[in-house]
Design a protein around this motif. Structure first.
Motif, mmCIF file in Angstrom:
data_model
loop_
_atom_site.group_PDB
_atom_site.id
_atom_site.type_symbol
_atom_site.label_atom_id
_atom_site.label_comp_id
_atom_site.label_asym_id
_atom_site.label_seq_id
_atom_site.Cartn_x
_atom_site.Cartn_y
_atom_site.Cartn_z
ATOM 1 N N UNK A 143 0.824 -1.205 0.000
ATOM 2 C CA UNK A 143 0.000 0.000 0.000
ATOM 3 C C UNK A 143 0.857 1.253 0.000
ATOM 4 N N UNK A 144 0.310 2.302 -0.586
ATOM 5 C CA UNK A 144 0.835 3.648 -0.413
ATOM 6 C C UNK A 144 -0.325 4.542 0.007
ATOM 7 N N UNK A 145 -0.072 5.398 0.983
ATOM 8 C CA UNK A 145 -1.065 6.394 1.385
ATOM 9 C C UNK A 145 -0.632 7.791 0.951
ATOM 10 N N UNK A 146 0.242 7.865 -0.059
ATOM 11 C CA UNK A 146 0.751 9.166 -0.487
ATOM 12 C C UNK A 146 -0.339 10.067 -1.060
ATOM 13 N N UNK A 147 -1.472 9.503 -1.472
ATOM 14 C CA UNK A 147 -2.555 10.322 -2.010
ATOM 15 C C UNK A 147 -3.613 10.677 -0.989
ATOM 16 N N UNK A 148 -3.359 10.393 0.296
ATOM 17 C CA UNK A 148 -4.370 10.663 1.312
ATOM 18 C C UNK A 148 -3.774 11.001 2.680
ATOM 19 N N UNK A 149 -2.567 10.521 2.978
ATOM 20 C CA UNK A 149 -2.000 10.704 4.314
ATOM 21 C C UNK A 149 -1.716 12.162 4.638
ATOM 22 N N UNK A 150 -1.283 12.943 3.649
ATOM 23 C CA UNK A 150 -1.025 14.355 3.905
ATOM 24 C C UNK A 150 -2.318 15.069 4.295
#
Length: 286
Positions: A143-150
């Motif tokens: 998983x990557x949360x780079x599109x939501x974690x910020x």
């Protein structure tokens, strides 16, 4: 990291303005507070603690973060923070018809390394996750949360500042959220520059430009089914930065008809601003 204080003069009064700048989750961070300088500096310390917690949960750069541990072990007993974000990601996945899909990470890695992508593409699929007492990945998934974690971190800081009764405040962690306001935020495109402005008051805005960074000759935002970007820049204004962040990422692949339908289905969305590849700006409001 640095903190700067100044006085901002409004009609009939002067208000102290304190800005802290740093880096978190791979983004430049700034928090601007209006009010007592001594109180602002104390509040910044709490903000920094929240950001360290967000990185410990969601950073791909930290090999010991919860996200990195999940990707390595393919299973994780999630914290309350992790569960909240993965549930928000699931909602965004549903709302966008699957265009927002954090299981894109293996494809992103393959594209960045310039290697064959077939196996990575086969691993994509949010429905292959198990989200219960444990979070479990399907075979070959990451998983990557780079599109939501910020956006999530932006909301967490905003909520913290609200508990301190400190406002107005503008939080920028790659995405913007305003506590009170109004605050003036520009909308810029990597090719056409600053084209528009939004005035935020107790709302958030997130902007994605798929070709702001290129990956193997194409967009750094990858479609889970091979979709190609339809917009040069997308800005989403919503009640919360978490949703605005996820939607601005996914809506680069959605046509105008689909975007209008999504706005009707999501009352939390205030507006979507689109910049075409010809530099034309349009805004669809709820």
């Amino acid at each position: 990291m640095q903190i700067a204080a100044s006085a901002m003069v409004l009609p009939g009064r002067a208000i102290a303005e304190t800005t802290w700048q740093g880096v978190a989750l791979g983004a430049d961070v700034s928090v601007t507070l209006r009010g007592d300088v001594a109180g602002a500096e104390a509040t910044i310390g709490g903000t920094q603690r929240i950001l360290r917690q967000m990185e410990a949960e969601f950073s791909l750069f930290d090999l010991e973060s919860s996200l990195s541990c999940l990707n390595r072990a393919e299973r994780l007993t999630p914290s309350a923070e992790f569960r909240a974000l993965i549930n928000a990601a699931g909602y965004a996945h549903h709302l966008t018809g699957g265009l927002f899909d954090p299981t894109i990470q293996p494809l992103w890695q393959a594209r960045a390394a310039g290697v064959e992508e077939g196996v990575a593409r086969q691993s994509i699929g949010w429905d292959r996750l198990t989200i219960a007492d444990e979070v479990r990945l399907g075979e070959g998934q990451a998983l990557t949360f780079n599109g939501i974690a910020q956006g999530y971190a932006t909301d967490r800081v905003c909520d913290f500042l609200a508990t301190r009764a400190f406002g107005p405040a503008l939080i920028n962690i790659g995405e913007f959220a305003a506590l009170g306001g109004p605050f003036d935020v520009g909308i810029a495109d990597p090719d056409f520059g600053l084209l528009g402005r939004r005035h935020l008051s107790n709302t958030a805005i997130a902007t994605s430009s798929p070709f702001a960074m290129r990956l193997a000759g194409g967009s750094h935002i990858l479609g889970p089914k091979g979709e190609t970007p339809l917009w040069s820049t997308v800005s989403v204004e919503a009640d919360r930065a978490t949703l605005a962040d996820a939607l601005s990422t996914a809506l680069v692949f959605l046509d105008l008809t689909g975007i209008k339908a999504l706005i009707r289905a999501a009352p939390q969305v205030r507006s979507v601003t689109l910049i075409s590849f010809e530099g034309e700006l349009s805004t669809i409001s709820a």
